[in-house]
Design a protein around this motif. Structure first.
Motif, PDB file in Angstrom:
ATOM      1  N   TRP A  64       0.821  -1.222   0.000  1.00 28.17           N
ATOM      2  CA  TRP A  64       0.000   0.000   0.000  1.00 28.17           C
ATOM      3  C   TRP A  64       0.847   1.262   0.000  1.00 28.17           C
ATOM      4  O   TRP A  64       0.468   2.272  -0.567  1.00 28.17           O
ATOM      5  N   HIS A  65       2.004   1.173   0.680  1.00 27.41           N
ATOM      6  CA  HIS A  65       2.859   2.370   0.713  1.00 27.41           C
ATOM      7  C   HIS A  65       3.328   2.702  -0.691  1.00 27.41           C
ATOM      8  O   HIS A  65       3.384   3.868  -1.079  1.00 27.41           O
ATOM      9  N   VAL A  66       3.659   1.647  -1.440  1.00 22.05           N
ATOM     10  CA  VAL A  66       4.080   1.879  -2.823  1.00 22.05           C
ATOM     11  C   VAL A  66       2.893   2.449  -3.606  1.00 22.05           C
ATOM     12  O   VAL A  66       3.019   3.407  -4.361  1.00 22.05           O
ATOM     13  N   PHE A  67       1.708   1.848  -3.388  1.00 22.73           N
ATOM     14  CA  PHE A  67       0.509   2.322  -4.086  1.00 22.73           C
ATOM     15  C   PHE A  67       0.286   3.815  -3.825  1.00 22.73           C
ATOM     16  O   PHE A  67       0.023   4.602  -4.733  1.00 22.73           O
ATOM     17  N   GLU A  68       0.422   4.189  -2.532  1.00 21.28           N
ATOM     18  CA  GLU A  68       0.180   5.599  -2.186  1.00 21.28           C
ATOM     19  C   GLU A  68       1.181   6.515  -2.883  1.00 21.28           C
ATOM     20  O   GLU A  68       0.829   7.580  -3.381  1.00 21.28           O
ATOM     21  N   GLN A  69       2.423   6.062  -2.892  1.00 22.01           N
ATOM     22  CA  GLN A  69       3.464   6.869  -3.540  1.00 22.01           C
ATOM     23  C   GLN A  69       3.121   7.099  -5.019  1.00 22.01           C
ATOM     24  O   GLN A  69       3.235   8.196  -5.529  1.00 22.01           O
ATOM     25  N   VAL A  70       2.656   6.024  -5.678  1.00 22.32           N
ATOM     26  CA  VAL A  70       2.321   6.167  -7.095  1.00 22.32           C
ATOM     27  C   VAL A  70       1.068   7.030  -7.257  1.00 22.32           C
ATOM     28  O   VAL A  70       0.994   7.870  -8.158  1.00 22.32           O
ATOM     29  N   SER A  71       0.099   6.845  -6.349  1.00 14.64           N
ATOM     30  CA  SER A  71      -1.135   7.628  -6.460  1.00 14.64           C
ATOM     31  C   SER A  71      -0.848   9.113  -6.352  1.00 14.64           C
ATOM     32  O   SER A  71      -1.529   9.933  -6.955  1.00 14.64           O
ATOM     33  N   ASP A  72       0.182   9.463  -5.570  1.00 13.30           N
ATOM     34  CA  ASP A  72       0.536  10.872  -5.439  1.00 13.30           C
ATOM     35  C   ASP A  72       0.918  11.487  -6.775  1.00 13.30           C
ATOM     36  O   ASP A  72       0.889  12.694  -6.942  1.00 13.30           O
ATOM     37  N   LEU A  73       1.281  10.628  -7.717  1.00 15.85           N
ATOM     38  CA  LEU A  73       1.663  11.149  -9.034  1.00 15.85           C
ATOM     39  C   LEU A  73       0.431  11.535  -9.841  1.00 15.85           C
ATOM     40  O   LEU A  73       0.527  12.112 -10.910  1.00 15.85           O
ATOM     41  N   GLY A  74      -0.741  11.182  -9.321  1.00 21.69           N
ATOM     42  CA  GLY A  74      -1.974  11.562 -10.011  1.00 21.69           C
ATOM     43  C   GLY A  74      -2.306  10.588 -11.132  1.00 21.69           C
ATOM     44  O   GLY A  74      -1.740   9.502 -11.213  1.00 21.69           O
ATOM     45  N   ASP A  75      -3.214  11.016 -12.003  1.00 24.90           N
ATOM     46  CA  ASP A  75      -3.710  10.146 -13.069  1.00 24.90           C
ATOM     47  C   ASP A  75      -2.633   9.756 -14.070  1.00 24.90           C
ATOM     48  O   ASP A  75      -2.834   8.869 -14.889  1.00 24.90           O
ATOM     49  N   ALA A  76      -1.504  10.469 -14.002  1.00 25.30           N
ATOM     50  CA  ALA A  76      -0.455  10.234 -14.999  1.00 25.30           C
ATOM     51  C   ALA A  76       0.017   8.796 -15.001  1.00 25.30           C
ATOM     52  O   ALA A  76       0.476   8.283 -16.001  1.00 25.30           O
ATOM     53  N   CYS A  77      -0.093   8.125 -13.848  1.00 19.08           N
ATOM     54  CA  CYS A  77       0.442   6.777 -13.787  1.00 19.08           C
ATOM     55  C   CYS A  77      -0.557   5.803 -13.168  1.00 19.08           C
ATOM     56  O   CYS A  77      -0.680   5.716 -11.960  1.00 19.08           O
ATOM     57  N   PRO A  78      -1.275   5.054 -13.998  1.00 18.19           N
ATOM     58  CA  PRO A  78      -2.223   4.078 -13.477  1.00 18.19           C
ATOM     59  C   PRO A  78      -1.512   2.902 -12.805  1.00 18.19           C
ATOM     60  O   PRO A  78      -0.392   2.564 -13.189  1.00 18.19           O
ATOM     61  N   VAL A  79      -2.182   2.305 -11.840  1.00 17.52           N
ATOM     62  CA  VAL A  79      -1.620   1.145 -11.155  1.00 17.52           C
ATOM     63  C   VAL A  79      -2.563  -0.037 -11.337  1.00 17.52           C
ATOM     64  O   VAL A  79      -3.764   0.096 -11.103  1.00 17.52           O
ATOM     65  N   VAL A  80      -2.026  -1.160 -11.771  1.00 13.40           N
ATOM     66  CA  VAL A  80      -2.804  -2.394 -11.763  1.00 13.40           C
ATOM     67  C   VAL A  80      -2.348  -3.160 -10.523  1.00 13.40           C
ATOM     68  O   VAL A  80      -1.189  -3.554 -10.423  1.00 13.40           O
ATOM     69  N   VAL A  81      -3.244  -3.307  -9.572  1.00 14.52           N
ATOM     70  CA  VAL A  81      -2.890  -3.965  -8.324  1.00 14.52           C
ATOM     71  C   VAL A  81      -3.266  -5.442  -8.395  1.00 14.52           C
ATOM     72  O   VAL A  81      -4.356  -5.794  -8.844  1.00 14.52           O
ATOM     73  N   VAL A  82      -2.333  -6.281  -7.973  1.00 14.40           N
ATOM     74  CA  VAL A  82      -2.591  -7.717  -7.915  1.00 14.40           C
ATOM     75  C   VAL A  82      -2.436  -8.119  -6.459  1.00 14.40           C
ATOM     76  O   VAL A  82      -1.460  -7.730  -5.831  1.00 14.40           O
ATOM     77  N   THR A  83      -3.386  -8.851  -5.925  1.00 16.14           N
ATOM     78  CA  THR A  83      -3.236  -9.219  -4.522  1.00 16.14           C
ATOM     79  C   THR A  83      -3.849 -10.566  -4.230  1.00 16.14           C
ATOM     80  O   THR A  83      -4.823 -10.967  -4.861  1.00 16.14           O
ATOM     81  N   GLY A  84      -3.259 -11.251  -3.270  1.00 15.79           N
ATOM     82  CA  GLY A  84      -3.801 -12.531  -2.866  1.00 15.79           C
ATOM     83  C   GLY A  84      -4.655 -12.379  -1.634  1.00 15.79           C
ATOM     84  O   GLY A  84      -5.331 -13.306  -1.205  1.00 15.79           O
ATOM     85  N   ARG A  85      -4.629 -11.180  -1.040  1.00 13.32           N
ATOM     86  CA  ARG A  85      -5.357 -11.110   0.229  1.00 13.32           C
ATOM     87  C   ARG A  85      -6.678 -10.365   0.064  1.00 13.32           C
ATOM     88  O   ARG A  85      -6.886  -9.604  -0.888  1.00 13.32           O
ATOM     89  N   GLU A  86      -7.562 -10.602   1.032  1.00 13.48           N
ATOM     90  CA  GLU A  86      -8.874  -9.975   1.047  1.00 13.48           C
ATOM     91  C   GLU A  86      -8.675  -8.480   1.322  1.00 13.48           C
ATOM     92  O   GLU A  86      -7.906  -8.116   2.200  1.00 13.48           O
ATOM     93  N   LEU A  87      -9.343  -7.633   0.562  1.00 11.68           N
ATOM     94  CA  LEU A  87      -9.174  -6.201   0.808  1.00 11.68           C
ATOM     95  C   LEU A  87     -10.441  -5.618   1.401  1.00 11.68           C
ATOM     96  O   LEU A  87     -11.539  -6.114   1.158  1.00 11.68           O
ATOM     97  N   SER A  88     -10.294  -4.555   2.174  1.00 11.65           N
ATOM     98  CA  SER A  88     -11.464  -3.882   2.723  1.00 11.65           C
ATOM     99  C   SER A  88     -12.225  -3.230   1.573  1.00 11.65           C
ATOM    100  O   SER A  88     -11.657  -2.955   0.511  1.00 11.65           O
TER     101      SER A  88
END
Ligand SMILES: Nc1ncnc2c1ncn2[C@@H]1O[C@H](COP(=O)(O)OP(=O)(O)O)[C@@H](O)[C@H]1O
Ligand SMILES: [Mg+2]
Length: 457
Positions: A64-88
Motif C-alpha cells: 500500500w505504501h508503494v501504491f500511495e506513492q504512485v497515487s501521489d503522481l496523479g492520473d499520470a500513472c495508473p496502477v494495476v494492483v494484484v493481490t492474494g489477500r482480502e481487501l477492505s
C-alpha cells in the motif's frame, strides 16, 4: 510499435513477474521488474513510469505504501494492483476509482497481460485525446503540455493549484525555451478567468518608453503620437490575465510604476487623471536570475517580493531528460500533420543523440530540430543523418572521443559505434572512400562492405 510504454512491475512472485515481463517486452514495451518495496521507491524517485503493476504482498514493505506513492503522481500513472489477500471495501473503492485496475490472485500471466493491455489502450487513448486537444490549438484552447518527467509533473501540479486559487500574482522562472509562456497560458486557461482575455507582452521587446502606455494606455494628447485614447493591456485584460514576459528586462522607472499598480490595484492612463480599477491576475516570467539582478541593483527588491509570492521554477530540459523523447514524438506528430509527412519514429541511434545532447535552447531548440528533421526526412524513421551536426558532434565528442571512450555500465550496441565511426570517417575524408577507409585502418572492400551494411550507399 507506435507507443512503447514504460512499465514498472513490482512483484515478489518471480514466476508470474517473469512471464509478464517477457510478454510485455516482446510487445516492445520498456519493462523494469523489481521485487521489493525499497527498490520500487528508489526507482519511482528516479523516474515516473507510465504504468505500474503492483503486488500488495512485498517482502519488505506493505504494498500500500508503494501504491500511495504512485497515487501521489496523479492520473499520470495508473496502477494495476494484484493481490492474494482480502481487501477492505474502502481499499477496493480506492483502487477502482483510480485510473488503474484491481485483480485477485491466483491469476495467470495471460489474464494479467489482458488487463494490462486494456489499461495500455486507455493510456493510448488518453495520449491521443491530449494530442487532438492540442491540434485544435488557437489561444482559446487550453494548451497541451507534454510532461512525462517527475520535474514537469510537479510543475503541472503547481499549475493546477495556482489555477484553482485566485492568487493575484504568479512568477515563472526558467531558461529561455523551457515553456514559461506555455505554463502561463495553462494557468490562465485552467482558471476561472479562462473565458476572459489572456494578454501577453514581452517587456524586453517593447521600447521602455512605450511600455507604460502599452500596459496602462494613454489619454488623447498625452504625447505627440497620442491622437486618440488608447486602452492598455491592464484594461483590455480586465477579468483575465496579463502575462509580463521577460520582466527582468523592465527598466527601473517602469518597475516603480508597476509596483504602484500592484500595491494600489489601480492605475492611471498616461496623461490621465482618473484612477482606473481592474481585476487582473499578473503572471510574470524571466530567464534572468532576479536575485543577482537585485544584488546589482537592476531589479527592485520590493517589486520582486510583490510579484514573487508564488514562484514556479521550470527546470531546463537537460535536467528532465525523461521529457526529451515524449516531446520529440509530440513534435513529430505535429510536424507530420503540418508538412504532410509520415515519420513514424526515431531510430535508436538518433534517440541516443537526442537524449545525450545538452539542449541549451531547451524545448524551443528541440522543436526546431524536429521540425527540420521531419522536413528533411524521406524515410519512415527519423535518422541521425538528418539531425543537425552540432548535436551529433556533441554526442560523439562526449562518448566516442578516440582515447577516452568508456564503456557505459548499461553497455552499448557495437554496431551503433561502428556506424558512427564510418560516418565520421566519411565526413573527415569529405566523402573520399579510400581516405575514409585508411582512417579506420580498413581495406577499401571491407570499408565499402560496411558502408552498404549501414546504409551509407
Ligand atoms: N512541455 C511542453 N510540451 C509541449 N510543448 C512545449 C512544452 N514546453 C515548451 N513547449 C514549446 O516550446 C516552445 C517554447 O516554449 P515557450 O513557452 O515559448 O518558452 P519560454 O517562454 O520559456 O521561452 C513553444 O513552441 C512551446 O509550445
Ligand atoms: Mg518566452
Amino acid at each position: 510499435m507506435e507507443h512503447p510504454t514504460n512499465i514498472l512491475i513490482v512483484d515478489a512472485d518471480q514466476t508470474l513477474a517473469k512471464a509478464l515481463e517477457q510478454m510485455l517486452s516482446d510487445q516492445g514495451h520498456h519493462v523494469e521488474k523489481l521485487c521489493t518495496g525499497k527498490a520500487a521507491f528508489e526507482s519511482l524517485a528516479r523516474k515516473t513510469p507510465e504504468l505500474v503493476i503492483l503486488d500488495l504482498q512485498l517482502p519488505d514493505t506493505d504494498g500500500w505504501h508503494v501504491f500511495e506513492q504512485v497515487s501521489d503522481l496523479g492520473d499520470a500513472c495508473p496502477v494495476v494492483v494484484v493481490t492474494g489477500r482480502e481487501l477492505s471495501e474502502q481499499a477496493v473503492t480506492t483502487l477502482l476509482n483510480g485510473p488503474g485496475d484491481y485483480l485477485r490472485k491466483p491469476i495467470s500471466a495471460e489474464e494479467l497481460a489482458a488487463v494490462v493491455q486494456r489499461t495500455l489502450e486507455n493510456i493510448r487513448l488518453r495520449k491521443e485525446l491530449a494530442c487532438l486537444r492540442s491540434q485544435k490549438g488557437g489561444c482559446y484552447d487550453q494548451p497541451s503540455i507534454v510532461a512525462c518527467s517527475r520535474e514537469m509533473g510537479q510543475v503541472l501540479e503547481m499549475v493546477d493549484k495556482i489555477a484553482s486559487s485566485d492568487a493575484a500574482t504568479v512568477f515563472i522562472q526558467g531558461e529561455s525555451g523551457t515553456g514559461k509562456e506555455l505554463v502561463a497560458r495553462a494557468i490562465h486557461y485552467q482558471s476561472a478567468r479562462a473565458s476572459q482575455p489572456f494578454m501577453a507582452i514581452n517587456c524586453a521587446a517593447v521600447p521602455q518608453t512605450l511600455l507604460e502606455s502599452e500596459l496602462m494606455g494613454h489619454e488623447k494628447g498625452a504625447f505627440t503620437d497620442a491622437k486618440n485614447v488608447k486602452k492598455g493591456l491592464f484594461e483590455l485584460a480586465d477579468g483575465g490575465t496579463v502575462f509580463l514576459d521577460e520582466i527582468g528586462d523592465m527598466d527601473p522607472a517602469m518597475q516603480a510604476k508597476l509596483l504602484r499598480v500592484l500595491e494600489e490595484r489601480t492605475f492611471r492612463r498616461v496623461g490621465g487623471t482618473r484612477d482606473i480599477k481592474v481585476d487582473v491576475r499578473i503572471v510574470s516570467a524571466t530567464n534572468r536570475d532576479l536575485h543577482k539582478a537585485m544584488e546589482d541593483k537592476s531589479f527592485r527588491p520590493d517589486l520582486y517580493y510583490r510579484i514573487g509570492v508564488i514562484p514556479v521554477q521550470i527546470p531546463p530540459l537537460r535536467e528532465r531528460r525523461d521529457d526529451i523523447l515524449p516531446l520529440a514524438e509530440f513534435f513529430i506528430r505535429q510536424f507530420n500533420r503540418e508538412f504532410n509527412k509520415k515519420v513514424r519514429g526515431i531510430s535508436r541511434m538518433a534517440q541516443k543523440i537526442l537524449l545525450e545532447y545538452s539542449w541549451p535552447g531547451n524545448i524551443r531548440e528541440l522543436r526546431n530540430v524536429i521540425e527540420r528533421s521531419v522536413i528533411l526526412e524521406c524515410e519512415e524513421q527519423l535518422l541521425v543523418e538528418n539531425l543537425p551536426r552540432e548535436l551529433v558532434a556533441q554526442s560523439v565528442g562526449d562518448n566516442i572521443g578516440p582515447l577516452n571512450f568508456q564503456l557505459p555500465p548499461e553497455g552499448v550496441d557495437i554496431e551503433d559505434i561502428e556506424r558512427e565511426l564510418i560516418r565520421q570517417a566519411l565526413e573527415m575524408a569529405q566523402g573520399n572512400q579510400t581516405q575514409a577507409a585508411k582512417l579506420l585502418r580498413l581495406g577499401i572492400d571491407a570499408f565499402r562492405y560496411r558502408m552498404k551494411k549501414f546504409g551509407f550507399m
